[in-house]
Design a protein around this motif. Structure first.
Motif, PDB file in Angstrom:
ATOM      1  N   THR A   3       5.085 -14.682  -6.133  1.00 10.37           N
ATOM      2  CA  THR A   3       4.198 -14.365  -7.227  1.00 10.37           C
ATOM      3  C   THR A   3       2.868 -13.875  -7.415  1.00 10.37           C
ATOM      4  O   THR A   3       2.666 -13.306  -7.620  1.00 10.37           O
ATOM      5  CB  THR A   3       4.135 -15.237  -9.275  1.00 10.37           C
ATOM      6  OG1 THR A   3       5.905 -15.514  -9.206  1.00 10.37           O
ATOM      7  CG2 THR A   3       3.373 -14.441  -9.441  1.00 10.37           C
ATOM      8  N   SER A   4       2.648 -15.011  -5.962  1.00  9.55           N
ATOM      9  CA  SER A   4       0.760 -14.992  -5.733  1.00  9.55           C
ATOM     10  C   SER A   4       1.127 -13.758  -4.765  1.00  9.55           C
ATOM     11  O   SER A   4      -0.180 -12.915  -4.857  1.00  9.55           O
ATOM     12  CB  SER A   4       0.723 -15.637  -4.772  1.00  9.55           C
ATOM     13  OG  SER A   4       0.658 -17.368  -6.222  1.00  9.55           O
ATOM     14  N   SER A   5       2.237 -13.531  -4.302  1.00  4.60           N
ATOM     15  CA  SER A   5       2.442 -12.702  -3.169  1.00  4.60           C
ATOM     16  C   SER A   5       2.532 -11.279  -3.764  1.00  4.60           C
ATOM     17  O   SER A   5       1.616  -9.992  -3.674  1.00  4.60           O
ATOM     18  CB  SER A   5       3.140 -13.164  -2.322  1.00  4.60           C
ATOM     19  OG  SER A   5       2.668 -13.936  -0.876  1.00  4.60           O
ATOM     20  N   ALA A   6       3.631 -11.017  -5.090  1.00  6.68           N
ATOM     21  CA  ALA A   6       3.615 -10.042  -6.214  1.00  6.68           C
ATOM     22  C   ALA A   6       2.085  -9.704  -6.575  1.00  6.68           C
ATOM     23  O   ALA A   6       1.896  -8.536  -6.071  1.00  6.68           O
ATOM     24  CB  ALA A   6       4.761  -9.911  -6.166  1.00  6.68           C
ATOM     25  N   VAL A   7       1.816 -10.458  -6.748  1.00  6.06           N
ATOM     26  CA  VAL A   7       0.646  -9.452  -7.835  1.00  6.06           C
ATOM     27  C   VAL A   7      -0.468  -9.403  -6.756  1.00  6.06           C
ATOM     28  O   VAL A   7      -1.082  -7.695  -6.993  1.00  6.06           O
ATOM     29  CB  VAL A   7      -0.052 -10.869  -8.607  1.00  6.06           C
ATOM     30  CG1 VAL A   7      -1.370 -10.138  -9.178  1.00  6.06           C
ATOM     31  CG2 VAL A   7       1.084 -11.119  -9.538  1.00  6.06           C
ATOM     32  N   THR A   8      -0.712  -9.836  -5.703  1.00  8.55           N
ATOM     33  CA  THR A   8      -2.295  -9.221  -4.584  1.00  8.55           C
ATOM     34  C   THR A   8      -1.289  -7.835  -3.998  1.00  8.55           C
ATOM     35  O   THR A   8      -2.456  -7.582  -3.698  1.00  8.55           O
ATOM     36  CB  THR A   8      -1.938 -10.267  -3.867  1.00  8.55           C
ATOM     37  OG1 THR A   8      -2.258 -11.740  -4.621  1.00  8.55           O
ATOM     38  CG2 THR A   8      -3.226 -10.370  -2.753  1.00  8.55           C
ATOM     39  N   ASN A   9      -0.390  -7.754  -3.433  1.00  8.81           N
ATOM     40  CA  ASN A   9       0.041  -6.888  -2.869  1.00  8.81           C
ATOM     41  C   ASN A   9       0.025  -5.832  -3.704  1.00  8.81           C
ATOM     42  O   ASN A   9      -0.226  -4.230  -3.430  1.00  8.81           O
ATOM     43  CB  ASN A   9       1.513  -6.893  -2.415  1.00  8.81           C
ATOM     44  CG  ASN A   9       1.646  -8.062  -1.086  1.00  8.81           C
ATOM     45  OD1 ASN A   9       0.260  -7.763  -0.134  1.00  8.81           O
ATOM     46  ND2 ASN A   9       3.125  -8.136  -0.596  1.00  8.81           N
ATOM     47  N   GLY A  10       0.383  -6.210  -5.346  1.00  7.84           N
ATOM     48  CA  GLY A  10       0.641  -4.799  -5.738  1.00  7.84           C
ATOM     49  C   GLY A  10      -1.213  -4.405  -6.118  1.00  7.84           C
ATOM     50  O   GLY A  10      -2.037  -3.294  -6.401  1.00  7.84           O
ATOM     51  N   VAL A  11      -1.528  -5.243  -5.882  1.00 14.02           N
ATOM     52  CA  VAL A  11      -3.676  -5.411  -6.318  1.00 14.02           C
ATOM     53  C   VAL A  11      -4.066  -4.377  -5.305  1.00 14.02           C
ATOM     54  O   VAL A  11      -4.681  -2.992  -5.437  1.00 14.02           O
ATOM     55  CB  VAL A  11      -4.765  -6.122  -6.784  1.00 14.02           C
ATOM     56  CG1 VAL A  11      -6.080  -6.178  -5.904  1.00 14.02           C
ATOM     57  CG2 VAL A  11      -3.677  -6.740  -7.964  1.00 14.02           C
ATOM     58  N   ASP A  12      -3.818  -4.936  -3.716  1.00 12.40           N
ATOM     59  CA  ASP A  12      -3.888  -4.064  -2.723  1.00 12.40           C
ATOM     60  C   ASP A  12      -3.431  -2.275  -3.242  1.00 12.40           C
ATOM     61  O   ASP A  12      -4.220  -1.287  -2.490  1.00 12.40           O
ATOM     62  CB  ASP A  12      -2.776  -4.927  -1.432  1.00 12.40           C
ATOM     63  CG  ASP A  12      -4.196  -5.627  -1.166  1.00 12.40           C
ATOM     64  OD1 ASP A  12      -5.166  -5.973  -1.705  1.00 12.40           O
ATOM     65  OD2 ASP A  12      -3.405  -6.811  -0.319  1.00 12.40           O
ATOM     66  N   ALA A  13      -2.195  -2.134  -3.064  1.00 11.01           N
ATOM     67  CA  ALA A  13      -1.381  -0.938  -3.645  1.00 11.01           C
ATOM     68  C   ALA A  13      -2.264  -0.302  -4.413  1.00 11.01           C
ATOM     69  O   ALA A  13      -2.334   0.777  -3.915  1.00 11.01           O
ATOM     70  CB  ALA A  13      -0.714  -1.258  -3.838  1.00 11.01           C
ATOM     71  N   GLY A  14      -2.932  -0.806  -5.320  1.00 10.87           N
ATOM     72  CA  GLY A  14      -3.372  -0.165  -6.553  1.00 10.87           C
ATOM     73  C   GLY A  14      -4.951   0.693  -5.581  1.00 10.87           C
ATOM     74  O   GLY A  14      -5.755   1.317  -6.189  1.00 10.87           O
ATOM     75  N   LEU A  15      -5.350  -1.127  -4.995  1.00  6.20           N
ATOM     76  CA  LEU A  15      -6.889  -0.451  -4.105  1.00  6.20           C
ATOM     77  C   LEU A  15      -6.630   0.562  -3.147  1.00  6.20           C
ATOM     78  O   LEU A  15      -7.705   1.600  -2.775  1.00  6.20           O
ATOM     79  CB  LEU A  15      -7.035  -1.849  -3.842  1.00  6.20           C
ATOM     80  CG  LEU A  15      -7.980  -2.875  -4.926  1.00  6.20           C
ATOM     81  CD1 LEU A  15      -7.955  -3.710  -4.034  1.00  6.20           C
ATOM     82  CD2 LEU A  15      -8.781  -2.078  -5.412  1.00  6.20           C
TER      83      LEU A  15
END
Length: 207
Positions: free
Chosen positions: A178-190
């Motif tokens: 879950t931590s990685s899923a959210v973090t990668n999603g944030v990175d995708a948005g950035l």
């Protein structure tokens, strides 16, 4: 034979009646559901951009094109939407980007991130998540999401050994996926934000 035909007709009538009933229920509930979804999304926008007076749709936004930009940067997340965060005087403050991460432990995780024009991340607000209670659901808690707030980095990474700088995010204990899923999603948005900034030059786009 007559009984078979009779039973078939009865079944047909029941099916049609059920279909009409479901259609009627959908018609009644559609508008309230859309209203709730709209309010939920607006609350998410306000959470990540408290000083914005208005959120304007980004003209000509294409989820397909935005998602391709994320993919070109190595992310498999969907960029679902992007709006402009606007100040009371009409000036552009930044963007709110809605991301759907497909790598959650129990399915998709949908959230919005607020990014100022200088690249500072205000944080994220989750609108849809079905992770494990007491584990992945902690992604909605301040102890986790506060790690992203007021950070100005190009990319975040997850660590299990304690963050050493602004770009590192401490994983939720027992919920690294879950931590990685959210973090990668944030990175995708950035990644999409950087592309957007290059295109617009930080100017407010009118509809």
């Amino acid at each position: 034979m007559v009984k078979i035909i009779k039973d078939a007709l009865i079944l047909c009538v029941i099916t049609v009646a059920a279909g009409l009933g479901l259609g009627a229920v959908y018609g009644v509930t559609k508008e309230p559901i859309e209203k709730v979804n709209y309010e939920t999304q607006q609350n998410a926008y306000k959470t990540v951009f408290e000083n914005a007076s208005e959120f304007k749709d980004l003209p000509d936004f294409s989820s397909e094109e935005a998602t391709k930009i994320a993919a070109d940067n190595g992310y498999g997340d969907t960029i679902e939407n992007c709006v402009q965060a606007v100040e009371a005087d009409g000036s552009l403050l930044g963007y709110v980007i809605t991301v759907v991460s497909h790598d959650g432990y129990a399915g998709d995780i949908k959230f919005s991130i607020g990014v100022q024009l200088d690249g500072t991340l205000n944080g994220y607000s989750i609108t849809d998540i079905n992770e494990t209670a007491g584990l992945g659901m902690k992604a909605k808690e301040e102890s986790f999401y506060s790690q992203f707030q007021d950070k100005q980095v190009e990319q975040f990474t997850v660590t299990k050994t304690g963050s050493a700088d602004d770009s590192e995010i401490d994983a939720i204990s027992g919920a690294t996926i879950t931590s990685s899923a959210v973090t990668n999603g944030v990175d995708a948005g950035l990644a999409y934000f950087r592309s957007l900034l290059e295109t617009t030059g930080g100017e407010l786009l009118n509809e």
